[in-house]
Design a protein around this motif. Structure first.
Motif, PDB file in Angstrom:
ATOM      1  N   PHE A 129      46.658  32.671  27.831  1.00 27.05           N
ATOM      2  CA  PHE A 129      45.394  33.162  28.185  1.00 27.05           C
ATOM      3  C   PHE A 129      45.390  34.599  28.902  1.00 27.05           C
ATOM      4  O   PHE A 129      46.482  34.848  29.385  1.00 27.05           O
ATOM      5  CB  PHE A 129      44.499  32.440  29.124  1.00 27.05           C
ATOM      6  CG  PHE A 129      44.963  32.025  30.444  1.00 27.05           C
ATOM      7  CD1 PHE A 129      44.766  32.866  31.552  1.00 27.05           C
ATOM      8  CD2 PHE A 129      46.069  30.848  30.670  1.00 27.05           C
ATOM      9  CE1 PHE A 129      45.667  32.329  32.829  1.00 27.05           C
ATOM     10  CE2 PHE A 129      46.692  30.504  31.878  1.00 27.05           C
ATOM     11  CZ  PHE A 129      46.325  31.280  32.924  1.00 27.05           C
ATOM     12  N   TYR A 130      44.547  35.286  28.546  1.00 30.61           N
ATOM     13  CA  TYR A 130      44.739  36.840  29.593  1.00 30.61           C
ATOM     14  C   TYR A 130      43.770  36.725  30.532  1.00 30.61           C
ATOM     15  O   TYR A 130      42.543  36.068  30.508  1.00 30.61           O
ATOM     16  CB  TYR A 130      44.133  37.759  28.496  1.00 30.61           C
ATOM     17  CG  TYR A 130      44.964  38.605  27.427  1.00 30.61           C
ATOM     18  CD1 TYR A 130      45.855  39.453  28.387  1.00 30.61           C
ATOM     19  CD2 TYR A 130      45.265  38.119  26.322  1.00 30.61           C
ATOM     20  CE1 TYR A 130      46.827  40.161  27.482  1.00 30.61           C
ATOM     21  CE2 TYR A 130      46.219  38.836  25.574  1.00 30.61           C
ATOM     22  CZ  TYR A 130      47.070  39.739  26.091  1.00 30.61           C
ATOM     23  OH  TYR A 130      48.150  40.437  25.324  1.00 30.61           O
ATOM     24  N   VAL A 131      44.091  37.370  31.636  1.00 30.00           N
ATOM     25  CA  VAL A 131      43.466  37.590  32.941  1.00 30.00           C
ATOM     26  C   VAL A 131      43.546  39.244  33.101  1.00 30.00           C
ATOM     27  O   VAL A 131      44.506  39.875  32.934  1.00 30.00           O
ATOM     28  CB  VAL A 131      43.898  36.767  34.211  1.00 30.00           C
ATOM     29  CG1 VAL A 131      43.839  35.397  33.943  1.00 30.00           C
ATOM     30  CG2 VAL A 131      45.618  37.302  34.302  1.00 30.00           C
ATOM     31  N   ASN A 132      42.334  39.652  33.408  1.00 26.62           N
ATOM     32  CA  ASN A 132      42.213  41.137  33.837  1.00 26.62           C
ATOM     33  C   ASN A 132      42.263  41.396  35.095  1.00 26.62           C
ATOM     34  O   ASN A 132      41.453  40.900  36.148  1.00 26.62           O
ATOM     35  CB  ASN A 132      40.859  41.352  33.277  1.00 26.62           C
ATOM     36  CG  ASN A 132      40.681  41.495  31.811  1.00 26.62           C
ATOM     37  OD1 ASN A 132      41.877  41.659  31.038  1.00 26.62           O
ATOM     38  ND2 ASN A 132      39.595  41.439  31.063  1.00 26.62           N
ATOM     39  N   MET A 133      43.212  42.283  35.425  1.00 30.01           N
ATOM     40  CA  MET A 133      43.587  42.514  36.800  1.00 30.01           C
ATOM     41  C   MET A 133      43.497  43.868  37.156  1.00 30.01           C
ATOM     42  O   MET A 133      43.682  44.824  36.387  1.00 30.01           O
ATOM     43  CB  MET A 133      44.951  41.729  37.377  1.00 30.01           C
ATOM     44  CG  MET A 133      45.105  40.427  36.917  1.00 30.01           C
ATOM     45  SD  MET A 133      46.601  39.579  37.447  1.00 30.01           S
ATOM     46  CE  MET A 133      46.578  39.748  39.298  1.00 30.01           C
ATOM     47  N   ARG A 134      43.574  44.207  38.261  1.00 35.17           N
ATOM     48  CA  ARG A 134      43.567  45.749  38.919  1.00 35.17           C
ATOM     49  C   ARG A 134      44.837  45.902  38.711  1.00 35.17           C
ATOM     50  O   ARG A 134      45.953  45.548  39.067  1.00 35.17           O
ATOM     51  CB  ARG A 134      43.060  45.733  40.458  1.00 35.17           C
ATOM     52  CG  ARG A 134      41.594  45.598  40.753  1.00 35.17           C
ATOM     53  CD  ARG A 134      41.191  46.104  41.995  1.00 35.17           C
ATOM     54  NE  ARG A 134      39.652  46.388  42.271  1.00 35.17           N
ATOM     55  CZ  ARG A 134      39.211  46.915  43.231  1.00 35.17           C
ATOM     56  NH1 ARG A 134      40.010  47.444  44.071  1.00 35.17           N
ATOM     57  NH2 ARG A 134      38.051  46.957  43.390  1.00 35.17           N
ATOM     58  N   ASP A 135      44.899  47.318  38.230  1.00 33.12           N
ATOM     59  CA  ASP A 135      46.279  48.020  38.045  1.00 33.12           C
ATOM     60  C   ASP A 135      46.730  48.476  39.342  1.00 33.12           C
ATOM     61  O   ASP A 135      46.221  49.355  40.044  1.00 33.12           O
ATOM     62  CB  ASP A 135      46.165  49.173  37.159  1.00 33.12           C
ATOM     63  CG  ASP A 135      47.375  49.594  36.814  1.00 33.12           C
ATOM     64  OD1 ASP A 135      48.483  49.471  37.305  1.00 33.12           O
ATOM     65  OD2 ASP A 135      47.548  50.693  35.524  1.00 33.12           O
ATOM     66  N   PRO A 136      47.914  48.279  39.830  1.00 36.50           N
ATOM     67  CA  PRO A 136      48.526  48.566  41.127  1.00 36.50           C
ATOM     68  C   PRO A 136      48.939  50.033  41.233  1.00 36.50           C
ATOM     69  O   PRO A 136      48.761  50.742  42.252  1.00 36.50           O
ATOM     70  CB  PRO A 136      49.600  47.812  41.473  1.00 36.50           C
ATOM     71  CG  PRO A 136      50.076  47.298  40.047  1.00 36.50           C
ATOM     72  CD  PRO A 136      48.735  47.194  39.270  1.00 36.50           C
ATOM     73  N   ILE A 174      38.173  51.460  33.709  1.00 39.68           N
ATOM     74  CA  ILE A 174      39.259  52.111  34.216  1.00 39.68           C
ATOM     75  C   ILE A 174      39.919  51.167  35.345  1.00 39.68           C
ATOM     76  O   ILE A 174      39.367  50.476  36.203  1.00 39.68           O
ATOM     77  CB  ILE A 174      38.931  53.768  34.764  1.00 39.68           C
ATOM     78  CG1 ILE A 174      37.807  53.431  35.949  1.00 39.68           C
ATOM     79  CG2 ILE A 174      38.487  54.216  33.514  1.00 39.68           C
ATOM     80  CD1 ILE A 174      37.496  54.640  36.361  1.00 39.68           C
ATOM     81  N   GLY A 175      41.310  51.262  35.550  1.00 44.92           N
ATOM     82  CA  GLY A 175      41.924  50.597  36.672  1.00 44.92           C
ATOM     83  C   GLY A 175      42.194  49.307  36.422  1.00 44.92           C
ATOM     84  O   GLY A 175      42.515  48.636  37.426  1.00 44.92           O
ATOM     85  N   ILE A 176      41.856  48.763  35.194  1.00 51.19           N
ATOM     86  CA  ILE A 176      41.796  47.338  34.796  1.00 51.19           C
ATOM     87  C   ILE A 176      42.883  46.967  33.662  1.00 51.19           C
ATOM     88  O   ILE A 176      42.850  47.829  32.605  1.00 51.19           O
ATOM     89  CB  ILE A 176      40.625  46.731  34.569  1.00 51.19           C
ATOM     90  CG1 ILE A 176      39.541  46.788  35.517  1.00 51.19           C
ATOM     91  CG2 ILE A 176      40.771  45.060  34.141  1.00 51.19           C
ATOM     92  CD1 ILE A 176      39.903  46.140  36.890  1.00 51.19           C
ATOM     93  N   VAL A 177      43.853  46.164  33.677  1.00 50.95           N
ATOM     94  CA  VAL A 177      44.759  45.728  32.814  1.00 50.95           C
ATOM     95  C   VAL A 177      44.672  44.472  32.609  1.00 50.95           C
ATOM     96  O   VAL A 177      44.706  43.432  33.381  1.00 50.95           O
ATOM     97  CB  VAL A 177      46.392  46.315  33.195  1.00 50.95           C
ATOM     98  CG1 VAL A 177      46.291  47.621  33.410  1.00 50.95           C
ATOM     99  CG2 VAL A 177      46.539  45.460  34.831  1.00 50.95           C
ATOM    100  N   PRO A 178      44.944  44.065  31.193  1.00 53.03           N
ATOM    101  CA  PRO A 178      44.946  42.548  30.928  1.00 53.03           C
ATOM    102  C   PRO A 178      46.382  42.082  31.118  1.00 53.03           C
ATOM    103  O   PRO A 178      47.564  42.699  30.687  1.00 53.03           O
ATOM    104  CB  PRO A 178      44.680  42.648  29.311  1.00 53.03           C
ATOM    105  CG  PRO A 178      45.108  43.795  28.906  1.00 53.03           C
ATOM    106  CD  PRO A 178      45.004  44.953  30.185  1.00 53.03           C
TER     107      PRO A 178
END
Length: 323
Positions: free
Chosen positions: A208-215, A243-247
């Motif tokens: 599964f994919y989770v969308n998290m903040r890009d550090p 913007i600022g979100i990466v899977p």
């Protein structure tokens, strides 16, 4: 497509379809009894744009070519002064749209060729990608096929990755057909939730994919830009990937390839269209009625049928007394 391109596309669109009517601008061609442009004609508009094509009582109607003074051009079908039907639009930066229009907006099946080489082929609704479509990223040779809603990837989709092999003898990277695919759900252009990768239709990796903040993303700077900007509410056309979100992919297990384990396939969207089509039919029937009413002004003349003549079917008279 930038805001400048959208403004360019709209420039001069209200010309003859709105207030601009003969004798404004230079015109050569047919006219009706009211001296409005009618039939085939060529016009140099006051804003410097040029139109050559068909008119109907003062409005662009039929097939025609509209050239903007900035280099953009539209060639295709018109209706009541607006792009309506099939047509091709070439933008000043070289991007191009080929497909169907409705009331000056991309609507229906069409293909958009972007300046960077990317393409989108699929359905549009009121100017936005909406429905089943395929977006091709030319730089990486990756395609996304799936469901789009209001310009974004939303719902089931499939990402096709190219399979590469390096040939030691020729020292050339060879590209083969798509053997590496991702099947899953998308939200705001990003994969999210359960899905699976398939490899040459032999193996499947589930997860599964989770969308998290890009550090690495500067959230503080982004907030400052948003506060300092003049427009904090971008138009719908500018809505893209957050913007600022990466899977982030979380793998769970690997199994043999089985079609019954694949996530749901993309399906067409059910779009509730406007009632314009019904109004168009009524207008067409009224037009046919007025054009069919000749010089015969007798009081008891037959009323024309609202159904076009080619759709009429002869039905024998029924003797009601013998029923």
């Amino acid at each position: 497509m930038s805001d400048d391109d959208l403004e360019t596309e709209k420039a001069g669109e209200d010309g003859e379809g709105g207030e601009e009517r003969y004798p404004y601008g230079e015109y050569e061609g047919g006219k009706d009894e009211q001296l409005d442009r009618h039939g085939w004609g060529s016009a140099l508009l006051p804003n410097g744009d040029i139109y050559e094509g068909q008119y109907y009582h003062g409005r662009r109607h039929g097939k025609g070519l509209y050239c903007f003074k900035n280099g953009a051009r539209y060639e295709g079908e018109w209706r009541k002064g607006l792009k309506h039907g099939h047509g091709d639009f070439l933008y000043p930066d070289g991007t191009k749209y080929m497909g169907h229009w409705r009331k000056d907006l991309k609507h229906g099946q069409g293909t958009y060729f972007y300046a960077n080489g990317d393409t989108y082929e699929g359905f549009w609704y009121k100017g936005l990608r909406h429905g089943l479509g395929t977006y091709t990223y030319k730089s990486v040779n990756v395609t996304h096929y799936g469901t789009w809603k209001n310009g974004r990837m939303e719902g089931p989709g499939i990402i096709n990755y190219p399979y590469y092999r390096y040939d030691d003898a020729s020292r050339i990277t060879l590209s083969y057909r798509f053997l590496f695919r991702y099947h899953g759900n998308f939200e705001k252009n990003l994969p999210k939730g359960k899905g699976c990768f398939t490899f040459d239709a032999k193996y499947m990796q589930h997860g599964f994919y989770v969308n998290m903040r890009d550090p690495a993303f500067d959230y503080v700077g982004a907030e400052e830009l948003k506060i300092e900007g003049t427009d904090n509410n971008p138009p719908v056309e500018d809505l893209g990937t957050p913007i600022g979100i990466v899977p982030i992919w979380r793998a769970r297990n690997i199994t043999e390839y089985k079609t019954e384990l694949l996530p749901p396939e993309p399906v067409p969207l059910l779009v509730k269209d406007s009632e314009d089509s019904i109004l168009d039919i009524i207008e067409y029937l009224q037009q046919q009625y007025h054009e069919g009413a000749g010089a015969d002004e007798e009081e008891h003349r037959a009323t024309p049928s609202p159904v076009p003549q080619d759709m009429l079917v002869d039905i024998p008279d029924i003797d009601l007394d013998n029923i």
